[in-house]
Motif scaffolding. Structure first.
Motif, PDB file in Angstrom:
ATOM      1  N   GLN A  46     -19.297   5.872 -73.526  1.00 12.01           N
ATOM      2  CA  GLN A  46     -19.788   5.950 -72.161  1.00 12.01           C
ATOM      3  C   GLN A  46     -21.276   6.292 -72.137  1.00 12.01           C
ATOM      4  O   GLN A  46     -22.034   5.790 -71.295  1.00 12.01           O
ATOM      5  N   GLN A  47     -21.716   7.137 -73.069  1.00  8.09           N
ATOM      6  CA  GLN A  47     -23.139   7.446 -73.164  1.00  8.09           C
ATOM      7  C   GLN A  47     -23.937   6.209 -73.565  1.00  8.09           C
ATOM      8  O   GLN A  47     -25.045   5.975 -73.072  1.00  8.09           O
ATOM      9  N   ALA A  50     -24.341   4.102 -70.525  1.00  8.82           N
ATOM     10  CA  ALA A  50     -25.359   4.661 -69.635  1.00  8.82           C
ATOM     11  C   ALA A  50     -26.765   4.407 -70.174  1.00  8.82           C
ATOM     12  O   ALA A  50     -27.688   4.087 -69.412  1.00  8.82           O
ATOM     13  N   ARG A  53     -27.597   0.713 -69.744  1.00 12.82           N
ATOM     14  CA  ARG A  53     -27.796   0.408 -68.328  1.00 12.82           C
ATOM     15  C   ARG A  53     -29.162   0.917 -67.849  1.00 12.82           C
ATOM     16  O   ARG A  53     -29.849   0.239 -67.075  1.00 12.82           O
TER      17      ARG A  53
END
Length: 345
Positions: A46-47, A50, A53
């Protein structure tokens, strides 16, 4: 002998290394296609999403600034072109005046110098536009690379949700919350859950050589389960392997059965893994066949009226099969015999 198997069985495994956050189902639970069964947790994935993105958003912002810079540079170039046109017109006008002796040549020299300055500005403006366009191409290339990395990272995070590939029942569970799971092989040790279809099952039989040669796909079949001896499931032979097993010298044959829920009990009548027996009707081209109207049925059995040497003989027969208004006779008459086919009584 026959064994009931699921029409489809899937062993669900992890595609990424992660911890099990929650197991949402247990054995015996019926699930729908696409339903989330296990939720995994991998903060580093998930990091990564992020981070990619944020990089993509930064490149987008840079691209917008570059586009604004390109617009401003083109506007400036348009102004310089107007200035160049004016200087060129001024130079030409002064040149005509100098040639007629109306003014001194010094004015013309000043106009030509001004025109040269305008031409230099034009070249500088063109170079600026090319540099901005090159920056745009660089931003586009970087954006494509980072977008690909973002898509890849998001695809990996999608694997954190283990979903049911089809509607079925959970027949095996090998994972608990907090377990560390890794991508495994297609075997029992790597599967988190095993899902099996229950709305459609198949009875599997292994036919011996003498029977296998007479199997016909589409032929009538019935199945009786050991745990439901009083109920017969009718069906048709769905498929055969077409070859004999090297170890058993038998041919695998399968019969598909729909397995809907009972409206009263809510249960499905058949269960995968149950045993029973299948009755397969074998079709032979050598059986004598008569129309169904030729049969005399009664408490004493079934017979036909055989015509031989001018006499009518009531002859008992044994029926091998009945299909589409025709009856195959296994004993009692032979091919070529004459029988009464209308009103044999």
């Amino acid at each position: 002998p026959a064994t009931i198997e699921s029409d489809e069985t899937a062993m669900l495994m992890a595609r990424v290394e992660a911890y099990v956050a929650e197991v949402l189902v247990d054995i015996g639970d019926e699930v729908e296609a696409g339903q989330v069964l296990v939720q995994l947790s991998a903060p580093e994935l998930q990091q990564r999403v992020a981070q990619h993105r944020a990089t993509v958003e930064t490149i987008h912002a840079s691209k917008q600034m570059t586009l604004a810079e390109l617009k401003a540079t083109r506007s400036q170039n348009a102004m310089v072109l107007v200035e160049q046109t004016l200087k060129l017109s001024e130079r030409d006008r002064l040149a005509r005046l100098v040639s007629s002796g109306a003014i001194e040549s010094q004015r013309l020299e000043e106009a030509e110098a001004a025109l040269g300055t305008a031409n230099a500005k034009i070249e500088k403006s063109k170079n600026a536009i090319e540099m901005v366009q090159a920056k745009l191409r660089k931003d586009a290339a970087q954006l494509a690379v980072e977008q690909g990395k973002l898509d890849e990272a998001e695809s990996l995070t999608d694997y954190l949700k283990i979903k049911a590939p089809f509607a079925g029942i959970v027949v095996r569970r090998s994972v608990d919350s907090g377990n560390l799971v890794r991508p495994g092989q297609v075997d029992d040790t790597g599967a988190l859950l095993t899902i099996a279809k229950v709305d459609r099952l198949q009875a599997v039989v292994h036919a011996t050589v003498d029977v296998a040669a007479q199997l016909e796909v589409g032929g009538d079949v019935s199945f009786v389960a050991d745990d439901m001896p009083d109920y017969e499931f009718p069906g048709q032979l769905s498929r055969t392997s077409g070859s004999y097993d090297d170890r058993t010298r038998m041919m695998r044959a399968e019969i598909d059965f729909d397995n809907p829920r009972d409206a009263a009990t809510g249960r499905r009548p058949l269960r995968a893994g149950s045993y029973g027996s299948a009755t397969i009707v074998l079709y032979s081209e050598t059986l004598p066949v008569v129309p169904e109207s030729a049969l005399r049925r009664g408490v004493g059995g079934t017979s036909v009226v055989l015509v031989r040497d001018g006499a009518c003989l009531i002859t008992p027969v044994e029926i091998a099969l009945e299909r589409d208004g025709l009856v195959g006779i296994s004993s009692g008459i032979e091919a070529g015999d004459q029988v009464v086919v209308k009103n044999p009584g």
